[in-house]
Enzyme design. Sequence first.
Site, PDB file in Angstrom:
ATOM      1  N   HIS A  14      28.729  93.853 -14.737  1.00 25.31           N
ATOM      2  CA  HIS A  14      28.044  95.264 -13.857  1.00 25.31           C
ATOM      3  C   HIS A  14      27.357  94.832 -12.949  1.00 25.31           C
ATOM      4  O   HIS A  14      26.155  93.972 -12.874  1.00 25.31           O
ATOM      5  CB  HIS A  14      27.733  95.902 -15.047  1.00 25.31           C
ATOM      6  CG  HIS A  14      26.973  96.979 -14.179  1.00 25.31           C
ATOM      7  ND1 HIS A  14      26.820  98.125 -14.678  1.00 25.31           N
ATOM      8  CD2 HIS A  14      26.257  97.129 -13.158  1.00 25.31           C
ATOM      9  CE1 HIS A  14      26.007  98.971 -14.366  1.00 25.31           C
ATOM     10  NE2 HIS A  14      26.582  98.921 -12.945  1.00 25.31           N
ATOM     11  N   HIS A  16      27.151  94.851  -8.248  1.00 24.51           N
ATOM     12  CA  HIS A  16      27.879  95.737  -6.652  1.00 24.51           C
ATOM     13  C   HIS A  16      27.516  95.032  -6.129  1.00 24.51           C
ATOM     14  O   HIS A  16      26.624  94.475  -5.924  1.00 24.51           O
ATOM     15  CB  HIS A  16      26.467  97.026  -6.662  1.00 24.51           C
ATOM     16  CG  HIS A  16      26.147  97.836  -8.039  1.00 24.51           C
ATOM     17  ND1 HIS A  16      27.310  99.002  -7.679  1.00 24.51           N
ATOM     18  CD2 HIS A  16      25.705  97.853  -8.740  1.00 24.51           C
ATOM     19  CE1 HIS A  16      26.970  99.469  -8.844  1.00 24.51           C
ATOM     20  NE2 HIS A  16      25.835  99.174  -9.570  1.00 24.51           N
ATOM     21  N   ARG A  18      29.561  95.316  -3.035  1.00 29.59           N
ATOM     22  CA  ARG A  18      29.408  97.139  -0.717  1.00 29.59           C
ATOM     23  C   ARG A  18      30.348  96.087  -0.618  1.00 29.59           C
ATOM     24  O   ARG A  18      31.289  95.074  -0.976  1.00 29.59           O
ATOM     25  CB  ARG A  18      27.972  96.700  -0.861  1.00 29.59           C
ATOM     26  CG  ARG A  18      26.711  96.954  -1.791  1.00 29.59           C
ATOM     27  CD  ARG A  18      26.654  98.733  -2.166  1.00 29.59           C
ATOM     28  NE  ARG A  18      25.258  98.400  -2.849  1.00 29.59           N
ATOM     29  CZ  ARG A  18      24.542  98.965  -3.762  1.00 29.59           C
ATOM     30  NH1 ARG A  18      25.578  99.422  -4.729  1.00 29.59           N
ATOM     31  NH2 ARG A  18      22.996  98.827  -4.475  1.00 29.59           N
ATOM     32  N   ASN A  42      30.926 102.405  -7.071  1.00 30.29           N
ATOM     33  CA  ASN A  42      30.375 103.352  -6.116  1.00 30.29           C
ATOM     34  C   ASN A  42      29.924 102.843  -4.710  1.00 30.29           C
ATOM     35  O   ASN A  42      28.799 102.619  -4.121  1.00 30.29           O
ATOM     36  CB  ASN A  42      29.435 103.651  -6.850  1.00 30.29           C
ATOM     37  CG  ASN A  42      28.066 102.864  -6.607  1.00 30.29           C
ATOM     38  OD1 ASN A  42      28.462 101.363  -7.451  1.00 30.29           O
ATOM     39  ND2 ASN A  42      26.711 103.148  -7.411  1.00 30.29           N
ATOM     40  N   HIS A 169      23.945  99.140 -18.500  1.00 32.30           N
ATOM     41  CA  HIS A 169      22.738  98.481 -18.339  1.00 32.30           C
ATOM     42  C   HIS A 169      21.242  99.410 -19.195  1.00 32.30           C
ATOM     43  O   HIS A 169      21.104 100.637 -19.079  1.00 32.30           O
ATOM     44  CB  HIS A 169      22.216  99.469 -17.158  1.00 32.30           C
ATOM     45  CG  HIS A 169      22.639 100.158 -16.126  1.00 32.30           C
ATOM     46  ND1 HIS A 169      22.825 101.284 -17.128  1.00 32.30           N
ATOM     47  CD2 HIS A 169      23.453 100.184 -15.289  1.00 32.30           C
ATOM     48  CE1 HIS A 169      23.637 101.994 -16.182  1.00 32.30           C
ATOM     49  NE2 HIS A 169      23.420 101.736 -14.842  1.00 32.30           N
ATOM     50  N   ASP A 241      24.333  94.055 -13.088  1.00 26.71           N
ATOM     51  CA  ASP A 241      23.476  95.369 -12.332  1.00 26.71           C
ATOM     52  C   ASP A 241      22.857  95.227 -11.085  1.00 26.71           C
ATOM     53  O   ASP A 241      21.639  95.710 -10.695  1.00 26.71           O
ATOM     54  CB  ASP A 241      22.650  96.347 -12.901  1.00 26.71           C
ATOM     55  CG  ASP A 241      22.867  98.048 -12.663  1.00 26.71           C
ATOM     56  OD1 ASP A 241      23.745  98.246 -11.925  1.00 26.71           O
ATOM     57  OD2 ASP A 241      22.367  98.590 -12.954  1.00 26.71           O
ATOM     58  N   HIS A 245      20.011  97.262  -1.465  1.00 22.01           N
ATOM     59  CA  HIS A 245      20.725  98.025  -0.912  1.00 22.01           C
ATOM     60  C   HIS A 245      19.094  97.486   0.328  1.00 22.01           C
ATOM     61  O   HIS A 245      18.379  96.601  -0.053  1.00 22.01           O
ATOM     62  CB  HIS A 245      19.113  99.134  -1.449  1.00 22.01           C
ATOM     63  CG  HIS A 245      20.450 100.576  -2.238  1.00 22.01           C
ATOM     64  ND1 HIS A 245      21.191 100.527  -2.051  1.00 22.01           N
ATOM     65  CD2 HIS A 245      20.184  99.842  -3.978  1.00 22.01           C
ATOM     66  CE1 HIS A 245      21.741 101.571  -2.808  1.00 22.01           C
ATOM     67  NE2 HIS A 245      20.766 100.694  -4.331  1.00 22.01           N
ATOM     68  N   ALA A 257      17.687 103.804  -5.242  1.00 21.84           N
ATOM     69  CA  ALA A 257      17.679 103.968  -6.529  1.00 21.84           C
ATOM     70  C   ALA A 257      18.452 101.893  -6.463  1.00 21.84           C
ATOM     71  O   ALA A 257      19.452 102.257  -6.368  1.00 21.84           O
ATOM     72  CB  ALA A 257      18.452 103.664  -7.507  1.00 21.84           C
TER      73      ALA A 257
HETATM   74  C1  NCD Z   1      23.176 101.271  -8.895  1.00 25.40           C
HETATM   75  C2  NCD Z   1      23.927 101.573  -7.240  1.00 25.40           C
HETATM   76  O1  NCD Z   1      22.879 101.232  -6.449  1.00 25.40           O
HETATM   77  O2  NCD Z   1      24.764 100.845  -6.937  1.00 25.40           O
HETATM   78  N1  NCD Z   1      21.861 101.777  -8.750  1.00 25.40           N
HETATM   79  C3  NCD Z   1      20.760 101.423  -9.883  1.00 25.40           C
HETATM   80  O3  NCD Z   1      19.693 102.073  -9.239  1.00 25.40           O
HETATM   81  N2  NCD Z   1      21.324 100.772 -10.235  1.00 25.40           N
HETATM   82  C4  NCD Z   1      24.274 102.584  -9.538  1.00 25.40           C
HETATM   83  C5  NCD Z   1      23.608 101.713 -11.141  1.00 25.40           C
HETATM   84  O4  NCD Z   1      24.113 101.172 -11.392  1.00 25.40           O
HETATM   85  O5  NCD Z   1      23.360 103.198 -11.505  1.00 25.40           O
HETATM   86 ZN    ZN Z   2      24.891  99.507 -11.313  1.00 31.44          ZN
END
Ligand code: NCD
Ligand code: ZN
Length: 338
Positions: A14, A16, A18, A42, A169, A241, A245, A257
């Site tokens: 899992h 991200h 971007r 996402n 998660h 996860d 950001h 988040a």
């Molecule tokens: C994730 C994100 O920033 O894309 N944020 C997070 O707080 N974990 C999205 C997610 O997996 O919830």
């Molecule tokens: Zn996530």
Amino acid sequence: MGDIITIKNPLDMHLHLREGEILEAVFPYTYERFIGGVVMPNLSIPISNTQLALDYQHTLKTLNPSFLPLIALYLTDTLTQAELHKAHHHGLKILKLYPKGATTNSQNGVSEILNPHTLELLEEAQKLEMILSIHAESNGYSLDREYEFLPIIEELASSFPKLKIIIEHLSDHRSIEVLEKHANLFATLTLHHITLSLDDMLGGGLKPHLFCKPILKTPKDRDTLLSLALQAHPKISFGSDSAPHLESKKLSPSGSAGIFSAPMLLEQLCELFEKHNALENLQAFVSDNAIKNYNLDIKSEKTITLQKKSQSIPLEISLQQDRIIPLNAGMSCNWKII
Ligand code: NCD
Ligand code: ZN
């Protein structure tokens, strides 16, 4: 084993990555450590159809041809059965369900999970032997969101007994009973939910960089989940996860988040498992369980070797006009990849 450990085919189930400048800055931390992983859809334009997924896959392959990106397809109210078949035909095997508004870029998520359209899609996904990954949170009180979502998980698990469902998660010890109860339920665990509690985020000074969904919970949740990781519970795979950001967004009034944990993840997991005398279970937690639970057919074998040697976690990842602050920035970690 001594001061050297070798991990075969590590996977992050899992994460991200971007797009654009952030993607280019963060991806190396992952591909230098993991042979592949589940890349979440996402993005600012959600990966909600096959073409977008293939384009994204191409972008990732261009940056690193050897990383195996398992791109999750974003389940929206407009996803059709035909599109699901097309996705399956092109090798996409994971569907990601976000309750609408639950987290970053989830505005295209599903508002009513148990609606006929979603249920028909899941019936089809079950036939196609796809996997359903769920961001399992209600829109209730922060600390109870995962718990409140459990009835929906149970309903789905029993309605589609052949569909593999992943609770992403895992953050609440009350979910474990449900995970154990249904043969088709599985989960991922992050580094932060097994090492931190809510107090790390706000018990002293406020630490916006530790704000994530699902929110960090109680010491009991943390410790119970940690013990599952340390024993490499067979239904659980590692999924960081890691969610980068920009600092400006993390510190803005709407406070994004997400915890960016990608730098030195494997090293920190080694340190954690060694501290608890569980190094022998790390291989299962970061690879073997995922290969079984996601039916992965990994042909090549790649190993990552780590040595006990101290180094510092980067203080920041600098971008042209901003920066990203990693989890445990500036702290030392006593394992190093060699
Ligand atoms: C994730 C994100 O920033 O894309 N944020 C997070 O707080 N974990 C999205 C997610 O997996 O919830
Ligand atoms: Zn996530």
